[in-house]
Design an enzyme around this catalytic site. Structure first.
Site, PDB file in Angstrom:
ATOM      1  CE  LYS A  84      12.058  49.195 -34.963  1.00 38.89           C
ATOM      2  NZ  LYS A  84      10.957  49.243 -33.943  1.00 38.89           N
ATOM      3  CE  LYS A 133       7.777  44.518 -29.363  1.00 47.29           C
ATOM      4  NZ  LYS A 133       8.267  45.861 -29.374  1.00 47.29           N
TER       5      LYS A 133
END
Length: 331
Positions: free
Chosen positions: A110, A218
């Protein structure tokens, strides 16, 4: 859905809301809430993040209902390669996080965390590369940079041999600009679209605009496994299956998606249960040797009781479910 929408009473017959503690802060949260329910074909999950409105949350409910009332497509593979996920932590915390991912040889890091700098990102990625010199390393900015900063940051981060950069900027036009500028500079970083697929009313627009080299898919935000498979087929781009910080029930849907795709060229971001300090099953879907097996999840009544959400949060989720179900019924 191609099957009738179950009634609200059917869904509520075996439903529970849980609050699961996180091991580290991820996406700005230290607890993850989810509503899970059981249907004729198994368990489903409804866990759009609290800030999502009802219209966006409707796809998440469709996905959960697919799992519980229809089941998943037949798999074409029986184990799924998984990437480790490193939150926006300092370099000293990276090793302990990587240890929880069972020997993964791909790592998503991240970056672009609010309140942090590119220097923080460079230090984090550098530590991952030091610890895992042969790993496939990708970064995820969640749309946190503007266009100029994205180009500059990725030019710096390219020295660590990135596999790709996920959603460096928030909009499709920006993705295309960043991709073109990196190419012009000769910076070998591929661009992946995540939010520009799952949060757009047209998930295929990013492909038509030639704004990305690959897409992140997703199951829950796209309305279920079958719709996600169809989107990948229409987009014509390589796909990486990822999760939305789900319980093992939600991860099971992601595993089903990864198992159903004809091609799976990249390790998948389905190991995020490793970031949690609780789950709804005694046998969590956590990677071993860099892989997740395609298997069902048995939910534990004891764990549902242990992690039961407070009364006020349970009420909030049940009211949300009621509204979103009514929205689906009216479509």
């Amino acid at each position: 859905m191609n099957t009738p929408l179950p009634s609200l009473d059917e869904i509520l017959l075996d439903a529970a809301v849980v609050t699961l503690p996180m091991r580290v802060k991820f996406r700005g949260i230290l607890e993850r809430e989810a509503l899970i329910f059981r249907g004729p074909t198994g368990w489903g999950e409804f866990s759009p993040f609290p800030e999502y409105d009802d219209a966006e949350s409707a796809a998440w409910l469709r996905g959960g209902l697919e799992a519980a009332w229809r089941g998943f497509p037949e798999p074409v593979r029986h184990r799924i390669p998984i990437n480790a996920t490193v939150p926006a932590v300092g370099p000293a915390s990276v090793a302990a996080i990587l240890e929880r991912f069972g020997g993964a040889t791909a790592v998503k890091v991240k970056v672009a965390e609010r309140g942090q700098s590119v220097e923080d990102d460079v230090a984090r990625v550098a530590e991952v590369r030091r610890l895992l010199p042969d790993a496939a390393v990708r970064v995820d900015a969640n749309g946190g940079w503007d266009r100029d900063l994205a180009v500059d940051a990725l030019t710096r981060l390219a020295e660590f041999t990135l596999e790709y950069a996920e959603q460096p900027v928030p909009d499709i036009a920006g993705l295309r600009m960043v991709r073109e500028e990196l190419r012009r500079r000769g910076v070998p970083v591929l661009i992946a679209a995540d939010e520009s697929v799952r949060k757009e009313t047209d998930p295929l627009l990013v492909a038509r605009e030639d704004a990305a080299d690959l897409i992140i898919v997703k199951a829950a935000p796209l309305g279920g496994v079958r719709r996600a498979v169809d989107i990948v087929a229409q987009a014509g781009l390589p796909a990486v299956v990822s999760s939305a910080l789900d319980t093992s029930v939600g991860i099971r849907a992601g595993v089903a998606l990864a198992a159903a795709l004809p091609e799976l060229p990249y390790a998948c971001g389905l190991g995020t249960v490793s970031l949690m300090d609780g789950d709804v099953t005694n046998t969590p879907l956590m990677p071993d040797g860099g892989y997740l097996l395609v298997r069902d999840v048995q939910v534990s009544d004891d764990l549902l009781a242990r992690y039961a959400a407070p009364v006020d949060r349970t009420r909030w989720w049940m009211e949300r479910l009621t509204r979103v179900h009514a929205m689906l019924a009216g479509q």
